[in-house]
Design a protein around this motif. Structure first.
Motif, PDB file in Angstrom:
ATOM      1  N   ARG A 105      -1.643  -8.897  -5.360  1.00  0.00           N
ATOM      2  CA  ARG A 105      -2.748  -9.912  -5.551  1.00  0.00           C
ATOM      3  C   ARG A 105      -3.616  -9.803  -3.900  1.00  0.00           C
ATOM      4  O   ARG A 105      -4.694  -9.991  -3.896  1.00  0.00           O
ATOM      5  CB  ARG A 105      -2.065 -11.285  -5.350  1.00  0.00           C
ATOM      6  CG  ARG A 105      -3.330 -12.370  -5.187  1.00  0.00           C
ATOM      7  CD  ARG A 105      -2.622 -13.592  -5.348  1.00  0.00           C
ATOM      8  NE  ARG A 105      -1.798 -13.965  -4.140  1.00  0.00           N
ATOM      9  CZ  ARG A 105      -2.214 -14.288  -2.796  1.00  0.00           C
ATOM     10  NH1 ARG A 105      -3.360 -14.469  -2.650  1.00  0.00           N
ATOM     11  NH2 ARG A 105      -1.169 -14.415  -1.689  1.00  0.00           N
ATOM     12  N   ALA A 106      -2.669  -9.157  -2.825  1.00  0.00           N
ATOM     13  CA  ALA A 106      -3.395  -9.194  -1.338  1.00  0.00           C
ATOM     14  C   ALA A 106      -4.245  -7.895  -1.437  1.00  0.00           C
ATOM     15  O   ALA A 106      -4.869  -7.729  -0.254  1.00  0.00           O
ATOM     16  CB  ALA A 106      -2.103  -9.090  -0.391  1.00  0.00           C
ATOM     17  N   GLY A 107      -4.079  -6.973  -2.325  1.00  0.00           N
ATOM     18  CA  GLY A 107      -5.400  -5.985  -2.107  1.00  0.00           C
ATOM     19  C   GLY A 107      -4.634  -4.446  -2.186  1.00  0.00           C
ATOM     20  O   GLY A 107      -5.318  -3.720  -1.433  1.00  0.00           O
ATOM     21  N   GLY A 108      -3.785  -4.110  -3.171  1.00  0.00           N
ATOM     22  CA  GLY A 108      -3.818  -2.928  -3.197  1.00  0.00           C
ATOM     23  C   GLY A 108      -2.158  -2.441  -3.481  1.00  0.00           C
ATOM     24  O   GLY A 108      -1.301  -3.354  -3.285  1.00  0.00           O
ATOM     25  N   LYS A 109      -2.244  -1.093  -3.624  1.00  0.00           N
ATOM     26  CA  LYS A 109      -0.736  -0.844  -3.465  1.00  0.00           C
ATOM     27  C   LYS A 109       0.216  -0.533  -2.360  1.00  0.00           C
ATOM     28  O   LYS A 109       1.225  -1.021  -2.080  1.00  0.00           O
ATOM     29  CB  LYS A 109      -0.787   0.517  -4.541  1.00  0.00           C
ATOM     30  CG  LYS A 109      -0.934   0.369  -5.928  1.00  0.00           C
ATOM     31  CD  LYS A 109      -0.811   1.549  -6.561  1.00  0.00           C
ATOM     32  CE  LYS A 109      -1.008   1.590  -7.941  1.00  0.00           C
ATOM     33  NZ  LYS A 109      -0.928   2.670  -8.884  1.00  0.00           N
ATOM     34  N   GLY A 110      -0.627   0.049  -1.453  1.00  0.00           N
ATOM     35  CA  GLY A 110       0.310   0.406  -0.365  1.00  0.00           C
ATOM     36  C   GLY A 110      -0.117  -0.377   1.265  1.00  0.00           C
ATOM     37  O   GLY A 110       0.146  -0.024   2.185  1.00  0.00           O
TER      38      GLY A 110
ATOM     39  N   ALA B 186       1.816  -5.534   6.081  1.00  0.00           N
ATOM     40  CA  ALA B 186       1.588  -6.752   6.822  1.00  0.00           C
ATOM     41  C   ALA B 186       0.488  -6.506   7.869  1.00  0.00           C
ATOM     42  O   ALA B 186      -0.553  -7.236   7.837  1.00  0.00           O
ATOM     43  CB  ALA B 186       2.748  -7.651   7.177  1.00  0.00           C
ATOM     44  N   ALA B 187       0.753  -5.631   8.686  1.00  0.00           N
ATOM     45  CA  ALA B 187      -0.166  -5.044   9.757  1.00  0.00           C
ATOM     46  C   ALA B 187      -1.624  -4.678   8.840  1.00  0.00           C
ATOM     47  O   ALA B 187      -2.830  -5.163   9.485  1.00  0.00           O
ATOM     48  CB  ALA B 187       0.252  -4.118  10.537  1.00  0.00           C
ATOM     49  N   GLU B 188      -1.661  -3.978   8.039  1.00  0.00           N
ATOM     50  CA  GLU B 188      -2.978  -3.630   7.217  1.00  0.00           C
ATOM     51  C   GLU B 188      -3.655  -4.911   6.629  1.00  0.00           C
ATOM     52  O   GLU B 188      -4.753  -4.860   6.711  1.00  0.00           O
ATOM     53  CB  GLU B 188      -2.666  -2.603   6.304  1.00  0.00           C
ATOM     54  CG  GLU B 188      -2.268  -1.117   7.134  1.00  0.00           C
ATOM     55  CD  GLU B 188      -1.915  -0.233   5.924  1.00  0.00           C
ATOM     56  OE1 GLU B 188      -1.817  -0.632   4.613  1.00  0.00           O
ATOM     57  OE2 GLU B 188      -1.549   1.083   6.078  1.00  0.00           O
ATOM     58  N   LEU B 189      -2.831  -5.672   6.054  1.00  0.00           N
ATOM     59  CA  LEU B 189      -3.398  -6.711   5.501  1.00  0.00           C
ATOM     60  C   LEU B 189      -3.971  -7.655   6.531  1.00  0.00           C
ATOM     61  O   LEU B 189      -5.065  -8.196   6.312  1.00  0.00           O
ATOM     62  CB  LEU B 189      -2.594  -7.588   4.696  1.00  0.00           C
ATOM     63  CG  LEU B 189      -2.122  -6.637   3.273  1.00  0.00           C
ATOM     64  CD1 LEU B 189      -1.025  -7.639   2.680  1.00  0.00           C
ATOM     65  CD2 LEU B 189      -3.035  -6.689   2.367  1.00  0.00           C
ATOM     66  N   GLU B 190      -3.447  -7.781   7.781  1.00  0.00           N
ATOM     67  CA  GLU B 190      -4.048  -8.756   8.610  1.00  0.00           C
ATOM     68  C   GLU B 190      -5.310  -8.165   9.267  1.00  0.00           C
ATOM     69  O   GLU B 190      -6.258  -8.924   9.585  1.00  0.00           O
ATOM     70  CB  GLU B 190      -3.006  -8.951   9.892  1.00  0.00           C
ATOM     71  CG  GLU B 190      -1.781  -9.985   9.457  1.00  0.00           C
ATOM     72  CD  GLU B 190      -0.767 -10.143  10.715  1.00  0.00           C
ATOM     73  OE1 GLU B 190      -1.236  -9.691  11.846  1.00  0.00           O
ATOM     74  OE2 GLU B 190       0.252 -10.492  10.372  1.00  0.00           O
TER      75      GLU B 190
END
Length: 93
Positions: free
Chosen positions: A73-78, A81-85
């Motif tokens: 849901r957050a946006g992809g496979k890999g 947490a740092a990349e999502l932030e």
């Protein structure tokens, strides 16, 4: 002096009655506890341990499923947490 003797006799009788009543209740509660144990069949430790392992495996599977759904849901496979932030901060700019 006669009154003191009577009071002593009365005290001894009262003390004896209290001890007798206490022993009666101790016996009654021990009998009820024994009666309650008759109806309960305890499982052997192997069965209890296997049930606990199944329960923990089910919980672990549910947590992993939830985390996988959140990751997708957050946006992809890999995404870490740092990349999502960082992508969230770029989206706010």
């Amino acid at each position: 002096m006669g009154d003191m003797g009577f009071a002593l006799q009365l005290s001894v009788i009262a003390l004896g009655a209290l001890i007798l009543i206490s022993l009666l209740f101790v016996g009654l509660s021990a009998g009820l506890a024994r009666l309650a144990r008759i109806g309960v069949k305890e499982k052997p430790p192997e069965v209890a341990a296997e049930k606990e392992r199944r329960k923990r495996a089910l919980i672990a599977a549910a947590v992993m499923s939830y985390l996988e759904a959140e990751r997708l849901r957050a946006g992809g496979k890999g995404g870490t947490a740092a990349e999502l932030e960082s992508t969230e901060q770029e989206g706010k700019k």
